[in-house]
Design an enzyme around this catalytic site. Structure first.
Site, PDB file in Angstrom:
ATOM      1  N   GLU A  53     -55.428 115.085  49.707  1.00  0.00           N
ATOM      2  CA  GLU A  53     -54.311 115.149  50.661  1.00  0.00           C
ATOM      3  C   GLU A  53     -53.413 113.926  50.546  1.00  0.00           C
ATOM      4  OE1 GLU A  53     -57.994 116.689  52.997  1.00  0.00           O
ATOM      5  OE2 GLU A  53     -57.584 115.490  51.196  1.00  0.00           O
ATOM      6  N   CYS A  78     -61.207 115.235  55.882  1.00  0.00           N
ATOM      7  CA  CYS A  78     -62.196 114.370  56.519  1.00  0.00           C
ATOM      8  C   CYS A  78     -61.610 113.724  57.770  1.00  0.00           C
ATOM      9  CB  CYS A  78     -62.680 113.297  55.540  1.00  0.00           C
ATOM     10  SG  CYS A  78     -61.378 112.202  54.932  1.00  0.00           S
ATOM     11  N   ALA A 157     -82.843 128.104  25.379  1.00  0.00           N
ATOM     12  CA  ALA A 157     -82.397 129.005  24.314  1.00  0.00           C
ATOM     13  C   ALA A 157     -83.576 129.881  23.909  1.00  0.00           C
ATOM     14  CB  ALA A 157     -81.891 128.210  23.111  1.00  0.00           C
ATOM     15  N   THR A 204     -91.770 118.691  26.056  1.00  0.00           N
ATOM     16  CA  THR A 204     -90.461 118.716  25.392  1.00  0.00           C
ATOM     17  C   THR A 204     -90.161 117.375  24.740  1.00  0.00           C
ATOM     18  OG1 THR A 204     -89.557 120.405  26.859  1.00  0.00           O
ATOM     19  CG2 THR A 204     -87.966 118.959  25.794  1.00  0.00           C
ATOM     20  N   ASP A 208     -89.538 117.398  20.811  1.00  0.00           N
ATOM     21  CA  ASP A 208     -88.161 117.229  20.346  1.00  0.00           C
ATOM     22  C   ASP A 208     -87.659 115.785  20.340  1.00  0.00           C
ATOM     23  OD1 ASP A 208     -88.047 119.964  20.092  1.00  0.00           O
ATOM     24  OD2 ASP A 208     -87.078 120.282  22.034  1.00  0.00           O
ATOM     25  N   GLU A 290     -83.972 121.276  31.301  1.00  0.00           N
ATOM     26  CA  GLU A 290     -83.882 121.773  29.927  1.00  0.00           C
ATOM     27  C   GLU A 290     -85.242 122.010  29.275  1.00  0.00           C
ATOM     28  OE1 GLU A 290     -81.151 120.134  27.209  1.00  0.00           O
ATOM     29  OE2 GLU A 290     -79.444 120.264  28.563  1.00  0.00           O
ATOM     30  N   GLY A 292     -89.797 121.976  29.039  1.00  0.00           N
ATOM     31  CA  GLY A 292     -90.085 123.160  28.245  1.00  0.00           C
ATOM     32  C   GLY A 292     -90.478 124.366  29.068  1.00  0.00           C
TER      33      GLY A 292
END
Length: 348
Positions: A53, A78, A157, A204, A208, A290, A292
């Site tokens: 604003e 606000c 994925a 994970t 990875d 993400e 596992g």
């Protein structure tokens, strides 16, 4: 109403410019309209800086028109002092007589007080215009303040036949395997740039050795989170590089070592609920999970998830590690070049 929707859509377009940049504040856009023309517009660009604003009012060159204009904003102005003065007071000071609001701010510091203050000063207020769209834009903000936890996005994925890894033996040996293509990877990093934190499980990290940062898209860094119950991860993994604030949830110790924060949990109780509570008190409004497979399944079973984003490649594995069962039909299905992308929503 069609006229109100037109200008509210513009507010939403402006507000979206702040995605990933204004946290922990909400995304807000504002336009000022006089005789069917926008004479000023603005959006909140960074936490601690001017609100939408303020920027919209400052953009109006002929200030005498404000008393005859209508101010549109996607979130209730606000009414309290934070890092900046109340926007409701600025609207009153500039003698604006009509304000159209998209959604009410359910943060306890506002919660209708802004609308009340405007009405007390003889300002006409119309609210709940495109409310669904306005709440969707600020889903992280509303979830945080209404459910007292971060907005949770699950991401993984999978192959065409539902596997997230083709070989259990290779998974155990720590051999990474890419299912999605490089364009999907860039999309994932774009998604990361929009969130406040990112979480993975111990397996994970072992498989990875992810960096969990932004390498394929610009944006602010995320807080990294990992669940390692017995502190089994070796300290040569990328997550321990001290580059960003990293929390290791475990049952052994509470300790701070520069950017590494060890947080002790009771693993005999619901772990995900404890993590949600801890992140809430850190004022973390969103987390992307993400993997596992075990960690994702745990979030799904606990009910602590809001959206799931699944990238599906064109491979057929026939065996390996199965991806989690989300248990609902996809809300959106779209192509990302050679990959399919599915968005699921938790409506429970």
């Amino acid at each position: 109403m069609a006229e109100h929707n037109l200008y509210m859509r513009r507010c939403l377009e402006l507000a979206a410019n702040g995605l990933g940049l204004v946290y922990p504040n909400p995304m807000v856009g504002s336009v000022i309209v006089y005789k069917g023309l926008i004479i000023g517009e603005g959006w909140h660009q960074k936490a601690g800086e001017a609100h939408a604003e303020v920027n919209a009012i400052n953009a109006v060159k002929e200030k005498e028109l404000l008393s005859k204009a209508t101010l549109y904003v996607n979130l209730e102005p606000c009414s309290h002092y934070g890092k900046t003065p109340p926007c409701a007071d600025l609207i009153i000071k500039n003698n604006i007589k009509k304000v159209v609001i998209g959604s009410i701010d359910t943060n306890d510091k506002v919660g209708g007080k802004g609308i009340k203050r405007l009405k007390e000063n003889s300002i006409e207020v119309i609210h709940s215009v495109m409310e669904k769209e306005c709440r969707e834009l600020n889903k992280r903000f509303f979830t945080f303040h209404e459910k007292n936890r971060p907005f949770v996005i699950l991401k993984w994925a999978r192959s065409k036949d539902g596997y997230i890894f083709p070989d259990k033996a290779k998974a155990a040996s720590g051999t990474p395997f890419w299912i999605s293509n490089k364009y999907s990877l860039q999309r994932v990093h774009q998604l990361r740039s929009q969130e406040a934190s990112i979480l993975v499980g111990k397996n994970t990290v072992l498989q990875d050795d992810p960096k969990l940062n932004l390498r394929h898209f610009e944006g602010n860094g995320l807080m990294r989170l990992v669940i390692d119950r017995n502190l089994e991860l070796p300290d040569d993994k990328n997550l321990f590089d001290q580059s960003v604030h990293t929390i290791i949830y475990n049952e052994k110790k509470d300790e701070v070592m520069h950017n590494l924060h060890y947080v002790k949990l009771d693993f005999e109780k619901e772990v995900i609920a404890q993590i949600m509570n801890h992140l809430y008190h850190l004022e973390i409004q969103s987390v992307i999970v993400e993997g596992g497979a075990y960690t994702l399944a745990h979030f799904i079973e606990s009910g602590f998830w809001d959206e799931a984003l699944v990238f599906e490649g064109d491979q057929i594995f026939k065996e390996g590690i199965k991806g989690p069962d989300i248990g609902v039909k996809p809300f959106v299905h779209q192509k990302v070049l050679n990959d399919d992308m599915y968005l699921y929503k938790n409506n429970s």
